[in-house]
Design a protein around this motif. Structure first.
Motif, PDB file in Angstrom:
ATOM      1  N   MET A   1       0.631  -1.535   0.041  1.00  0.00           N
ATOM      2  CA  MET A   1      -0.033  -0.172   0.904  1.00  0.00           C
ATOM      3  C   MET A   1       1.104   0.816   0.033  1.00  0.00           C
ATOM      4  N   ALA A   2       0.255   2.434  -0.757  1.00  0.00           N
ATOM      5  CA  ALA A   2       1.098   3.306  -0.932  1.00  0.00           C
ATOM      6  C   ALA A   2       1.162   4.179   0.451  1.00  0.00           C
ATOM      7  N   ASP A   3       2.095   4.915   0.866  1.00  0.00           N
ATOM      8  CA  ASP A   3       2.495   5.781   1.550  1.00  0.00           C
ATOM      9  C   ASP A   3       1.201   6.653   1.649  1.00  0.00           C
ATOM     10  N   ARG A   4       0.874   6.939   2.226  1.00  0.00           N
ATOM     11  CA  ARG A   4      -0.053   8.423   2.176  1.00  0.00           C
ATOM     12  C   ARG A   4      -0.318   9.648   3.112  1.00  0.00           C
ATOM     13  N   GLU A   5      -0.824  10.933   2.979  1.00  0.00           N
ATOM     14  CA  GLU A   5      -0.831  12.097   4.153  1.00  0.00           C
ATOM     15  C   GLU A   5      -1.084  11.765   5.469  1.00  0.00           C
ATOM     16  N   PRO A   6      -0.227  12.131   6.335  1.00  0.00           N
ATOM     17  CA  PRO A   6      -1.043  12.381   7.609  1.00  0.00           C
ATOM     18  C   PRO A   6      -1.632  12.837   7.924  1.00  0.00           C
ATOM     19  N   ARG A   7      -2.759  12.324   8.813  1.00  0.00           N
ATOM     20  CA  ARG A   7      -3.903  13.186   9.120  1.00  0.00           C
ATOM     21  C   ARG A   7      -4.105  13.783  10.691  1.00  0.00           C
ATOM     22  N   VAL A   8      -3.928  14.518  10.375  1.00  0.00           N
ATOM     23  CA  VAL A   8      -2.879  15.536  12.178  1.00  0.00           C
ATOM     24  C   VAL A   8      -4.585  16.486  12.676  1.00  0.00           C
ATOM     25  N   LEU A   9      -4.684  16.696  13.895  1.00  0.00           N
ATOM     26  CA  LEU A   9      -5.458  17.054  14.414  1.00  0.00           C
ATOM     27  C   LEU A   9      -4.734  18.202  15.143  1.00  0.00           C
ATOM     28  N   ILE A  10      -4.756  19.595  15.157  1.00  0.00           N
ATOM     29  CA  ILE A  10      -4.476  20.649  16.175  1.00  0.00           C
ATOM     30  C   ILE A  10      -5.407  21.167  16.779  1.00  0.00           C
ATOM     31  N   ALA A  11      -5.060  20.847  18.298  1.00  0.00           N
ATOM     32  CA  ALA A  11      -6.507  21.247  19.384  1.00  0.00           C
ATOM     33  C   ALA A  11      -6.118  22.497  19.704  1.00  0.00           C
ATOM     34  N   TYR A  12      -6.832  23.669  20.471  1.00  0.00           N
ATOM     35  CA  TYR A  12      -6.030  24.363  21.386  1.00  0.00           C
ATOM     36  C   TYR A  12      -6.868  24.972  22.038  1.00  0.00           C
ATOM     37  N   GLY A  13      -6.351  25.535  23.463  1.00  0.00           N
ATOM     38  CA  GLY A  13      -7.345  26.333  24.556  1.00  0.00           C
ATOM     39  C   GLY A  13      -6.523  27.930  24.326  1.00  0.00           C
ATOM     40  N   THR A  14      -7.164  28.614  24.026  1.00  0.00           N
ATOM     41  CA  THR A  14      -6.534  30.120  24.212  1.00  0.00           C
ATOM     42  C   THR A  14      -7.778  31.096  24.543  1.00  0.00           C
ATOM     43  N   LYS A  15      -7.007  31.920  25.421  1.00  0.00           N
ATOM     44  CA  LYS A  15      -8.107  32.666  25.574  1.00  0.00           C
ATOM     45  C   LYS A  15      -8.238  34.434  25.052  1.00  0.00           C
TER      46      LYS A  15
ATOM     47  N   VAL B   1       2.520  25.646   8.169  1.00  0.00           N
ATOM     48  CA  VAL B   1       4.013  24.279   8.410  1.00  0.00           C
ATOM     49  C   VAL B   1       3.529  22.713   7.649  1.00  0.00           C
ATOM     50  N   LEU B   2       2.701  22.543   9.239  1.00  0.00           N
ATOM     51  CA  LEU B   2       2.482  20.615   8.668  1.00  0.00           C
ATOM     52  C   LEU B   2       1.940  20.760   7.052  1.00  0.00           C
ATOM     53  N   ALA B   3       0.689  21.363   6.788  1.00  0.00           N
ATOM     54  CA  ALA B   3       0.358  21.223   5.601  1.00  0.00           C
ATOM     55  C   ALA B   3       1.119  21.689   4.296  1.00  0.00           C
ATOM     56  N   LYS B   4       2.467  22.508   4.304  1.00  0.00           N
ATOM     57  CA  LYS B   4       3.399  21.985   3.646  1.00  0.00           C
ATOM     58  C   LYS B   4       4.474  20.835   3.436  1.00  0.00           C
ATOM     59  N   GLU B   5       3.856  20.854   4.888  1.00  0.00           N
ATOM     60  CA  GLU B   5       5.430  19.028   4.623  1.00  0.00           C
ATOM     61  C   GLU B   5       4.430  17.729   4.176  1.00  0.00           C
ATOM     62  N   GLY B   6       3.083  17.926   3.969  1.00  0.00           N
ATOM     63  CA  GLY B   6       2.779  16.899   3.754  1.00  0.00           C
ATOM     64  C   GLY B   6       1.490  15.954   4.557  1.00  0.00           C
ATOM     65  N   CYS B   7       1.061  16.633   5.655  1.00  0.00           N
ATOM     66  CA  CYS B   7       0.109  16.926   6.171  1.00  0.00           C
ATOM     67  C   CYS B   7      -1.322  16.998   6.411  1.00  0.00           C
ATOM     68  N   ALA B   8      -1.935  15.814   6.101  1.00  0.00           N
ATOM     69  CA  ALA B   8      -3.519  16.701   5.691  1.00  0.00           C
ATOM     70  C   ALA B   8      -4.351  17.239   7.298  1.00  0.00           C
ATOM     71  N   MET B   9      -4.220  18.550   7.325  1.00  0.00           N
ATOM     72  CA  MET B   9      -4.571  19.346   8.230  1.00  0.00           C
ATOM     73  C   MET B   9      -5.767  19.587   9.400  1.00  0.00           C
ATOM     74  N   THR B  10      -6.599  20.338  10.216  1.00  0.00           N
ATOM     75  CA  THR B  10      -7.220  20.132  11.038  1.00  0.00           C
ATOM     76  C   THR B  10      -7.260  20.689  11.841  1.00  0.00           C
ATOM     77  N   VAL B  11      -7.325  22.023  11.923  1.00  0.00           N
ATOM     78  CA  VAL B  11      -6.847  23.071  13.597  1.00  0.00           C
ATOM     79  C   VAL B  11      -8.174  23.551  14.082  1.00  0.00           C
ATOM     80  N   CYS B  12      -8.520  23.148  14.910  1.00  0.00           N
ATOM     81  CA  CYS B  12      -9.510  23.577  15.894  1.00  0.00           C
ATOM     82  C   CYS B  12      -9.369  24.343  17.132  1.00  0.00           C
ATOM     83  N   PRO B  13     -10.237  24.888  18.100  1.00  0.00           N
ATOM     84  CA  PRO B  13     -10.488  25.001  19.515  1.00  0.00           C
ATOM     85  C   PRO B  13     -11.348  23.488  20.163  1.00  0.00           C
ATOM     86  N   ALA B  14     -10.033  23.296  21.226  1.00  0.00           N
ATOM     87  CA  ALA B  14     -10.118  22.221  22.026  1.00  0.00           C
ATOM     88  C   ALA B  14     -11.783  21.889  22.438  1.00  0.00           C
TER      89      ALA B  14
END
Length: 174
Positions: free
Chosen positions: A1-15, A29-42
């Protein structure tokens, strides 16, 4: 099976938004490095993170405590987080120390890291400006101790390392 993009979640808490900006930069940066990204509040992420190969969880530091939303997410998703690579970050020191030295995680972050066997933690400098919410934050700014102490070069370098590790973890599983 061919390598696929890692699916990465970035969750954060901010005020005041500074940690959210760090999280978005990590995602870029992670998207530029070949990761499928989701970025959202925790607080918008459910318990099930099984759709992701890796997770980055960050929180702002206030009075030596990690942001409540990051702590709650780590507690809610603890079982799923323990089964995949996870990295933690904190943001908060209002001085130039973060890029120059390793800052140990605060007790609550150390506890989370131990419970889920996190692969790493870093503390980035924080930002506090005249738009900051909260009495204490406004007092810090008025006293002249506010400012922007984030190093996006440090954030970029850390994200590039995560991308390498996430790609390796996905390759090992496929």
């Amino acid at each position: 099976m061919a390598d696929r993009e890692p699916r990465v979640l970035i969750a954060y808490g901010t005020k005041n938004g500074s940690t959210a900006e760090i999280a978005r930069h990590l995602g870029e940066v992670l998207a530029k490095e070949g990761c499928a990204m989701t970025v959202c509040p925790a607080d918008e992420v459910g318990v099930d993170v099984s759709a992701y190969d890796a997770v980055v969880l960050g929180g702002a530091l206030y009075a030596g405590r990690w942001h409540r939303d990051a702590r709650r997410f780590a507690r809610r998703a603890r079982r799923d987080l323990a089964t995949r690579p996870v990295w933690l970050f904190s943001s908060g020191p209002l001085d130039a120390s973060a890029p120059d030295r390793e800052i140990a995680p605060v007790r609550g972050v150390r506890r989370v890291a131990d419970r889920i066997d996190a692969r790493g933690h870093v503390t980035f400098g924080g930002r506090l400006d005249e738009h900051a919410r909260g009495f204490t934050a406004r007092m810090i700014v008025r006293s002249g101790r506010g400012g922007d102490y984030r190093s996006f070069e440090q954030v970029t370098a850390w994200a590039e390392g995560i991308a390498r590790d996430a790609r390796s973890a996905v390759s090992e599983r496929t």
